[in-house]
Write a protein that holds these residues in place. Structure first.
Motif, PDB file in Angstrom:
ATOM      1  N   MET A  91       1.690  -8.935   4.795  1.00  0.00           N
ATOM      2  CA  MET A  91       0.980  -9.427   3.617  1.00  0.00           C
ATOM      3  C   MET A  91      -0.022  -8.431   3.049  1.00  0.00           C
ATOM      4  SD  MET A  91       0.938 -11.471   6.449  1.00  0.00           S
ATOM      5  CE  MET A  91      -0.066 -11.849   7.865  1.00  0.00           C
ATOM      6  N   LEU A  92       0.053  -8.330   1.754  1.00  0.00           N
ATOM      7  CA  LEU A  92      -0.911  -7.568   0.971  1.00  0.00           C
ATOM      8  C   LEU A  92      -1.979  -8.567   0.547  1.00  0.00           C
ATOM      9  CD1 LEU A  92      -1.247  -4.689  -0.411  1.00  0.00           C
ATOM     10  CD2 LEU A  92      -0.285  -5.775  -2.436  1.00  0.00           C
ATOM     11  N   ILE A  93      -3.053  -8.624   1.299  1.00  0.00           N
ATOM     12  CA  ILE A  93      -4.128  -9.588   1.042  1.00  0.00           C
ATOM     13  C   ILE A  93      -5.205  -8.899   0.202  1.00  0.00           C
ATOM     14  CG2 ILE A  93      -5.834 -11.129   2.049  1.00  0.00           C
ATOM     15  CD1 ILE A  93      -2.926 -11.900   2.646  1.00  0.00           C
TER      16      ILE A  93
ATOM     17  N   ASN B  18     -10.926  -6.036  -6.228  1.00  0.00           N
ATOM     18  CA  ASN B  18     -10.506  -4.628  -6.168  1.00  0.00           C
ATOM     19  C   ASN B  18     -10.258  -4.146  -4.739  1.00  0.00           C
ATOM     20  OD1 ASN B  18     -10.132  -2.092  -7.692  1.00  0.00           O
ATOM     21  ND2 ASN B  18     -11.925  -1.368  -6.566  1.00  0.00           N
ATOM     22  N   ASP B  19     -10.313  -5.056  -3.778  1.00  0.00           N
ATOM     23  CA  ASP B  19     -10.188  -4.674  -2.372  1.00  0.00           C
ATOM     24  C   ASP B  19      -8.904  -5.228  -1.755  1.00  0.00           C
ATOM     25  OD1 ASP B  19     -12.643  -3.429  -2.588  1.00  0.00           O
ATOM     26  OD2 ASP B  19     -13.755  -5.130  -1.765  1.00  0.00           O
ATOM     27  N   VAL B  20      -8.427  -4.530  -0.709  1.00  0.00           N
ATOM     28  CA  VAL B  20      -7.260  -4.970   0.037  1.00  0.00           C
ATOM     29  C   VAL B  20      -7.630  -4.995   1.510  1.00  0.00           C
ATOM     30  CG1 VAL B  20      -6.316  -2.616   0.281  1.00  0.00           C
ATOM     31  CG2 VAL B  20      -4.787  -4.593   0.411  1.00  0.00           C
ATOM     32  N   LEU B  21      -7.070  -5.947   2.241  1.00  0.00           N
ATOM     33  CA  LEU B  21      -7.372  -6.117   3.654  1.00  0.00           C
ATOM     34  C   LEU B  21      -6.380  -5.318   4.499  1.00  0.00           C
ATOM     35  CD1 LEU B  21      -8.984  -7.533   5.909  1.00  0.00           C
ATOM     36  CD2 LEU B  21      -7.366  -9.450   5.721  1.00  0.00           C
TER      37      LEU B  21
ATOM     38  N   GLY C  76       7.953   4.901   4.295  1.00  0.00           N
ATOM     39  CA  GLY C  76       9.200   4.260   4.680  1.00  0.00           C
ATOM     40  C   GLY C  76       9.012   2.825   5.117  1.00  0.00           C
ATOM     41  N   ALA C  77       7.818   2.502   5.632  1.00  0.00           N
ATOM     42  CA  ALA C  77       7.515   1.127   6.014  1.00  0.00           C
ATOM     43  C   ALA C  77       7.197   0.312   4.763  1.00  0.00           C
ATOM     44  CB  ALA C  77       6.340   1.094   6.977  1.00  0.00           C
ATOM     45  N   ILE C  78       7.512  -0.967   4.798  1.00  0.00           N
ATOM     46  CA  ILE C  78       7.272  -1.808   3.627  1.00  0.00           C
ATOM     47  C   ILE C  78       5.779  -1.892   3.312  1.00  0.00           C
ATOM     48  CG2 ILE C  78       7.223  -3.964   4.940  1.00  0.00           C
ATOM     49  CD1 ILE C  78       8.591  -5.318   2.537  1.00  0.00           C
TER      50      ILE C  78
ATOM     51  N   LEU D 147       1.507  -1.183  -0.648  1.00  0.00           N
ATOM     52  CA  LEU D 147       0.213  -0.592  -0.996  1.00  0.00           C
ATOM     53  C   LEU D 147       0.337   0.420  -2.130  1.00  0.00           C
ATOM     54  CD1 LEU D 147      -1.140  -0.158   2.628  1.00  0.00           C
ATOM     55  CD2 LEU D 147      -2.076  -1.694   0.883  1.00  0.00           C
ATOM     56  N   GLU D 148       1.384   1.220  -2.094  1.00  0.00           N
ATOM     57  CA  GLU D 148       1.612   2.209  -3.150  1.00  0.00           C
ATOM     58  C   GLU D 148       1.822   1.533  -4.498  1.00  0.00           C
ATOM     59  OE1 GLU D 148       3.992   6.313  -2.870  1.00  0.00           O
ATOM     60  OE2 GLU D 148       5.322   4.582  -2.978  1.00  0.00           O
TER      61      GLU D 148
END
Length: 315
Positions: free
Chosen positions: A184-186, A190-193, A299-301, A306-307
Motif C-alpha cells: 500500500m501507498l499510504i 504531501n507525505d507518504v508512509l 523492479g518491485a511494485i 512510488l515513482e
C-alpha cells in the motif's frame, strides 16, 4: 491506473497454451520444443536474455525428468527444466538463498551463460522473458514445497504438464498456489508512509505490505495491515496495479490508501521502523541524494507505485 500493466513481470504476453497441458509427453518429442533452465530458482541467462535450449541439449542431462510446460513460444512448446541436482564446482553456500545472491553459476555444457538471481536481473530482461522467468520460478517453487498430499500426506505426482499434482493414495488433486498480498501507498497530503523490515539492506525503505487473510477483502487488508504495523488508521482505499512476485509465490495488489492521521505506533514484531516521507525527500531518495533513505528496489511494485506517485501518474 492507465499504466498499471507496465509493472515488472506484468503484461509479457506469455501464451500459456492451457489446451496443450494434457499432451506434454508428445510435445516434448517435437523438434522445435525448447526449455528455459533454472538452478535452485536462478534462471539461465546470457547477456540480458533468457537462454532457451533444445530439449536434446547436453546441459539437460543434469535436469530432472519432469519438465513444466510454460506455454507456446513462436508456435513451439516452451518448457521449464530444473537442474538443481547439479553441484557446481567451488559452490559458495554462504550466499545461497540470501536476499540478493550475487554469485553466478556456469554449467560446463554452456560456458557463455550463467545462472543468476532473478531479483538482480529482472529489470534488464524484456517483458516476455521476465514473465517467463517469474512463471518458471514460481511454479517450480510450488512443486518443491508441495510434494506431499495435503489431504493424506502421501507423496503426490506431477500432472497436467506441471500445473497440477495428483495423489494416487486418496485421489486428491492439488493446484499451484499463489498468496495474495496487499502493498500500500499510504499518503497524507504531501507525505507518504514508508517502512523497513529487519534484514533489508541498510537504509532501504519501502511501502508497507502484508498477506490478505481468509474472508478478507483487499481494502480491509490494507487498513488492517497498516494499522497493525504502524498504528495508522486508513480511510479510502483504491486499487492501482498488481504484480506477480515469485519470491516465493505471491501476487501483490498495489493499493492507494488515505491516512486519517500521521500518528505512528510501530509494532516491532511487524516492522523495524516506519516514517513519513515528503514528496521532496522521496525525490532525493530515488535519485540517490537522500542522506539516510534508500528507495525500494527497482523492479518491485513498491518502486513502481512510488515513482508514479512522484510523477502524478496514479490516475
Amino acid at each position: 491506473m492507465k499504466n498499471a500493466e507496465l509493472v515488472t513481470f506484468g503484461n509479457g504476453g506469455l501464451d500459456r497454451a492451457a489446451e496443450w497441458r494434457a499432451d506434454s509427453v508428445n510435445l516434448r518429442n517435437r523438434p522445435d520444443a525448447k526449455a528455459v533452465v533454472l538452478w535452485r530458482g536462478k534462471p539461465l541467462v546470457q547477456a540480458d536474455a533468457l537462454v532457451k535450449i533444445p530439449l536434446d541439449h547436453p546441459l539437460l542431462a543434469d535436469a530432472a525428468d519432469e519438465m513444466i510446460l510454460l506455454g507456446r513460444s513462436e508456435g513451439a512448446p516452451l518448457f521449464a527444466a530444473d537442474i538443481s541436482g547439479w553441484v557446481p564446482q567451488d559452490l559458495d553456500l554462504t550466499t545461497l538463498d540470501t536476499f540478493l545472491d550475487p554469485t553466478e553459476q556456469v554449467h560446463p555444457a554452456l560456458p557463455d551463460a550463467a545462472f543468476r538471481e532473478l531479483r538482480g536481473i529482472m529489470t534488464g530482461l524484456d517483458r516476455h522473458d521476465a514473465e517467463v522467468a517469474a512463471t518458471a520460478k514460481a511454479i517450480m517453487g510450488w512443486h518443491r514445497s508441495h510434494r506431499f498430499c495435503a489431504r493424506c500426506g502421501q507423496e503426490s505426482t506431477m500432472a497436467m504438464a506441471g500445473w497440477q499434482r495428483d495423489c494416487a493414495a486418496c485421489g486428491g488433486h492439488h493446484f499451484p498456489r499463489t498468496d495474495p498480498v496487499v502493498i500500500m501507498l499510504i499518503t497524507h497530503g504531501n507525505d507518504v508512509l514508508l517502512g523497513r523490515s529487519p534484514g533489508w539492506p541498510e537504509g532501504m525503505y519501502s511501502c508497507l505490505a502484508g498477506f490478505v487473510e481468509p474472508g478478507e477483502t483487499i481494502e480491509a487488508a490494507v487498513r488492517r495491515e497498516t494499522f497493525e504495523e504502524a498504528g495508522v488508521a486508513v480511510g479510502r482505499v483504491s486499487y492501482l496495479s498488481s504484480q506477480p512476485w515469485p519470491f516465493p509465490a505471491s501476487l501483490m495488489f498495489g493499493c492507494l490508501g488515505e491516512a486519517l492521521s500521521t500518528d505512528l505506533h510501530i509494532d516491532p514484531a511487524e516492522i523495524e521502523d516506519a516514517r513519513w516521507v515528503s514528496r521532496e525527500e522521496l525525490a532525493k531518495a530515488v535519485t540517490g541524494q537522500h542522506p539516510d533513505i534508500l528507495p525500494a528496489r527497482k523492479g518491485a511494485i513498491a518502486h513502481f507505485l512510488l515513482e508514479n506517485w512522484l510523477a502524478d501518474r496514479l490516475e
